[in-house]
Motif scaffolding. Sequence first.
Motif, PDB file in Angstrom:
ATOM      1  N   PRO A 144      -3.894  35.546 -14.089  1.00  0.00           N
ATOM      2  CA  PRO A 144      -3.073  36.750 -14.309  1.00  0.00           C
ATOM      3  C   PRO A 144      -3.124  37.668 -13.086  1.00  0.00           C
ATOM      4  CG  PRO A 144      -4.443  36.282 -16.217  1.00  0.00           C
ATOM      5  CD  PRO A 144      -4.911  35.363 -15.130  1.00  0.00           C
ATOM      6  N   MET A 145      -1.964  38.108 -12.632  1.00  0.00           N
ATOM      7  CA  MET A 145      -1.931  38.841 -11.374  1.00  0.00           C
ATOM      8  C   MET A 145      -0.698  39.728 -11.300  1.00  0.00           C
ATOM      9  SD  MET A 145      -0.971  35.589  -8.938  1.00  0.00           S
ATOM     10  CE  MET A 145       0.119  34.316  -9.561  1.00  0.00           C
ATOM     11  N   ARG A 146      -0.696  40.594 -10.311  1.00  0.00           N
ATOM     12  CA  ARG A 146       0.503  41.343  -9.949  1.00  0.00           C
ATOM     13  C   ARG A 146       1.100  40.665  -8.733  1.00  0.00           C
ATOM     14  NH1 ARG A 146       0.237  47.725  -9.456  1.00  0.00           N
ATOM     15  NH2 ARG A 146       0.452  47.431 -11.717  1.00  0.00           N
ATOM     16  N   VAL A 147       2.386  40.396  -8.792  1.00  0.00           N
ATOM     17  CA  VAL A 147       3.085  39.740  -7.692  1.00  0.00           C
ATOM     18  C   VAL A 147       4.010  40.758  -7.045  1.00  0.00           C
ATOM     19  CG1 VAL A 147       4.636  37.865  -7.021  1.00  0.00           C
ATOM     20  CG2 VAL A 147       2.990  37.508  -8.881  1.00  0.00           C
ATOM     21  N   ILE A 148       3.822  40.956  -5.749  1.00  0.00           N
ATOM     22  CA  ILE A 148       4.699  41.834  -4.980  1.00  0.00           C
ATOM     23  C   ILE A 148       5.476  40.961  -4.000  1.00  0.00           C
ATOM     24  CG2 ILE A 148       4.842  43.797  -3.403  1.00  0.00           C
ATOM     25  CD1 ILE A 148       2.122  44.721  -4.480  1.00  0.00           C
TER      26      ILE A 148
END
Length: 314
Positions: free
Chosen positions: A59-63
């Motif tokens: 689970p991550m934030r993708v920029i």
Amino acid sequence: MIIDLHETNVARVAKELVAVREEGGAVALGRVLTLIIKSDRRANEQAIEAANDASREHPMRVIVLVTHPEDASRLDAQIRIGGDAGASEVIILRAHGEAANNAESLVTGLLLPDAPVVVWWPDRAPEAPALSPLGRIAQRRITDSSRAENARSGLQQLDDTYRPGDTDLAWTRLTRWREHLAAVLDQPPYEPVTAIEVHGAASSPSTALLAAWLGLALEAPVSWQFEQSADWGHGIRSVRLTRASGDIVLERLTESHAVLTQPGQPDHDLLLPRRSLRECIAEELRRLDEDRLYGRVITEGWNALSRPVDVTEQ
């Protein structure tokens, strides 16, 4: 859910993220890292989909940062959450003109606090990834030398600029080959390998990296050859390991089928499909420390290789 923000700024994007989480119940508490995907001129949807799939494991934030330096200055953004983003939050920033000049400032306000940062260039990487504005803030830097115009020059560039934390998807694609070859050599007879031969497509840096790894691990002379594109157009074709009792040959016959030949044993049919982008990214995100083996292969192993036999020049 997809939210578009036109002619915006990073502060407004961050504020919108907080509002979405509060109103929709989406939280970032389970995010373990921030993945930055850097592209030129267009958002690489294949890379975004691979990151979304990998987010179910990480689970991550993708920029996603897309730059258009020739245009008039402005920043557009898009936020994807829920079913449009897997188990991640996807923020697409399209920076135009002067707004694209400082990549680090564009992403800094959107990074997850106290979480590792990984940067991935799915297309064209900077000349020195670790020294680039985004590379300086990242623990891991992922490139793909198969995107280079020339496989050999692409690998040489990675060697010249290597820093701990760098890795390349051409190396990640070798995992199954390495597993099969290591398993064979773990079986009797335990004889030293006296010669190594690797064949693959001229467009495949993985061919060179496999040859470099084998030469480094087995301390044996390596011959590697690029095939005619009409005969073999993509990836690694075969590996031959010579020992006193006979040759071990692992040869890929189709996109997913390979045959393992060993002295005194029947041929073994193996499933050896090409690894998907999602598999490669998920594997790279399993470790956030430096890949010491890759570092040795791209510096020591690659430098020890002789020039390949290139049948395209014959």
